[in-house]
Design an enzyme around this catalytic site. Structure first.
Site, PDB file in Angstrom:
ATOM      1  N   ASP A   8       0.806  -1.223   0.000  1.00 52.49           N
ATOM      2  CA  ASP A   8       0.000   0.000   0.000  1.00 52.49           C
ATOM      3  C   ASP A   8       0.843   1.279   0.000  1.00 52.49           C
ATOM      4  OD1 ASP A   8      -1.375  -2.270   1.084  1.00 52.49           O
ATOM      5  OD2 ASP A   8      -2.991  -0.970   1.714  1.00 52.49           O
ATOM      6  N   GLU A  39      -4.264   2.295  -2.641  1.00 50.33           N
ATOM      7  CA  GLU A  39      -5.539   2.753  -2.112  1.00 50.33           C
ATOM      8  C   GLU A  39      -5.400   3.758  -0.972  1.00 50.33           C
ATOM      9  OE1 GLU A  39      -7.852   1.516   0.610  1.00 50.33           O
ATOM     10  OE2 GLU A  39      -6.170   0.877   1.829  1.00 50.33           O
ATOM     11  N   ASN A  40      -4.173   3.982  -0.493  1.00 50.43           N
ATOM     12  CA  ASN A  40      -3.931   5.005   0.531  1.00 50.43           C
ATOM     13  C   ASN A  40      -3.073   6.147   0.000  1.00 50.43           C
ATOM     14  OD1 ASN A  40      -5.187   4.127   3.079  1.00 50.43           O
ATOM     15  ND2 ASN A  40      -3.854   2.354   2.867  1.00 50.43           N
ATOM     16  N   ASN A  67     -10.352  -0.682   0.216  1.00 49.36           N
ATOM     17  CA  ASN A  67     -11.555  -0.153   0.857  1.00 49.36           C
ATOM     18  C   ASN A  67     -11.691   1.360   0.762  1.00 49.36           C
ATOM     19  OD1 ASN A  67      -9.256  -0.432   2.707  1.00 49.36           O
ATOM     20  ND2 ASN A  67     -10.588   0.458   4.263  1.00 49.36           N
ATOM     21  N   HIS A  68     -10.579   2.082   0.489  1.00 45.25           N
ATOM     22  CA  HIS A  68     -10.655   3.540   0.372  1.00 45.25           C
ATOM     23  C   HIS A  68     -10.756   4.028  -1.071  1.00 45.25           C
ATOM     24  CE1 HIS A  68      -9.970   3.851   4.597  1.00 45.25           C
ATOM     25  NE2 HIS A  68      -8.728   3.457   4.556  1.00 45.25           N
ATOM     26  N   HIS A 151      -7.392  -7.549  -0.822  1.00 43.43           N
ATOM     27  CA  HIS A 151      -7.259  -6.451   0.135  1.00 43.43           C
ATOM     28  C   HIS A 151      -8.169  -6.766   1.314  1.00 43.43           C
ATOM     29  CE1 HIS A 151      -5.896  -2.334   0.893  1.00 43.43           C
ATOM     30  NE2 HIS A 151      -7.083  -2.139   1.468  1.00 43.43           N
ATOM     31  N   HIS A 178      -0.553  -3.027   6.035  1.00 37.75           N
ATOM     32  CA  HIS A 178       0.670  -2.216   5.997  1.00 37.75           C
ATOM     33  C   HIS A 178       1.841  -2.856   6.737  1.00 37.75           C
ATOM     34  CE1 HIS A 178      -1.260   1.932   4.923  1.00 37.75           C
ATOM     35  NE2 HIS A 178      -1.955   0.921   4.429  1.00 37.75           N
TER      36      HIS A 178
END
Length: 257
Positions: A8, A39-40, A67-68, A151, A178
């Protein structure tokens, strides 16, 4: 066939680090295909249009999400336009973008699938199994190797998916926590697997964030803005080596740069 998967990307610092270093690593390690979870990349708001373009220019063949991904609406149009930027396939057909795509590198055709778990993670999505099955069927005959980014929060959920698709998907790795895991393995039917790749961002904090801001939220349950950690920027990843003839993994090796 050598696949490099990067954990990530956390914030602009992670993007800049890959802009400076990813091509060098691809060249030195003789990588054939590179997938980066981002995604982060916009501070827990998915990846921006500009950030995604920067990562593709830096050497990523595919960008996966989590998810983000859907928290930043500005990326929706780009998700529809660009098959190299994925969102979890089990967001469903009404969501913008793609959950799977086949990328032709000139040497190999690689099916990349991005899915999200259901245990202890928001938003709640349908079970990914049927979505992954449909992607494999829809692209049957179009690819040489298949890669899955699951994920998810729960380690057992990632392992269950990996064993279910062992031998049918050549590379399966987990993202989201992470924290790089030490369980890289070649599963019985030849799939290369690891539970979590780790992250690409500032070290010395809590999952890439400044400890004080995370501790405040944990202690008080009050909303607060996370700030990036101030340590050296590092990238965690895994290199999967696959046999061209048997399609089985021959090596699963962690890398940090």
């Amino acid at each position: 066939m050598k696949v490099l998967a990067i954990g990530d990307v956390t914030g602009p610092g992670g993007i800049a680090h890959l802009e400076d270093n990813l091509y060098r690593v691809i060249r030195e390690e003789q990588i054939d295909f590179c997938i980066v979870n981002a995604e982060n990349a916009s501070f827990i708001n998915g990846v921006s249009r500009e950030g995604a373009e920067a990562l593709l220019l830096a050497g990523a063949d595919v960008i996966s999400g989590g998810n983000h991904t859907m928290r930043g609406p500005r990326i929706y149009e780009k998700l529809d336009e660009e098959s190299r930027i994925l969102r979890p396939i089990n967001f469903g057909e009404g969501a913008p973008g793609h959950g799977a795509s086949v990328i032709d590198t000139g040497k190999y055709r690689v099916l990349s699938i991005n899915a999200m778990g259901c245990v202890h993670i928001e938003p709640p999505l349908d079970s990914p199994y049927a979505y992954i099955e449909r992607a494999l069927a829809a692209h049957s005959g179009e690819y040489d190797f298949a890669v899955l980014d699951i994920h998810a929060e729960a380690t057992g959920e990632k392992l269950a998916l990996a064993h279910y698709f062992d031998g049918r998907i050549n590379v399966i790795f987990g993202t989201h926590t992470h924290v790089p895991t030490a369980d890289g393995a070649i599963l019985p039917k030849g799939t290369g697997y690891i539970t979590d790749l780790g992250m690409c961002g500032e070290s010395g904090g809590i999952l890439g964030m400044e400890p004080e801001s995370v501790i405040y939220k944990m202690k008080t349950h009050m909303p607060g803005k996370f700030r990036p950690a101030t340590g050296r920027v590092e990238a965690d990843g895994v290199i999967f080596t696959l046999d061209d003839k048997t399609k089985r993994a021959t090596s699963v090796r962690r890398i940090k740069f």
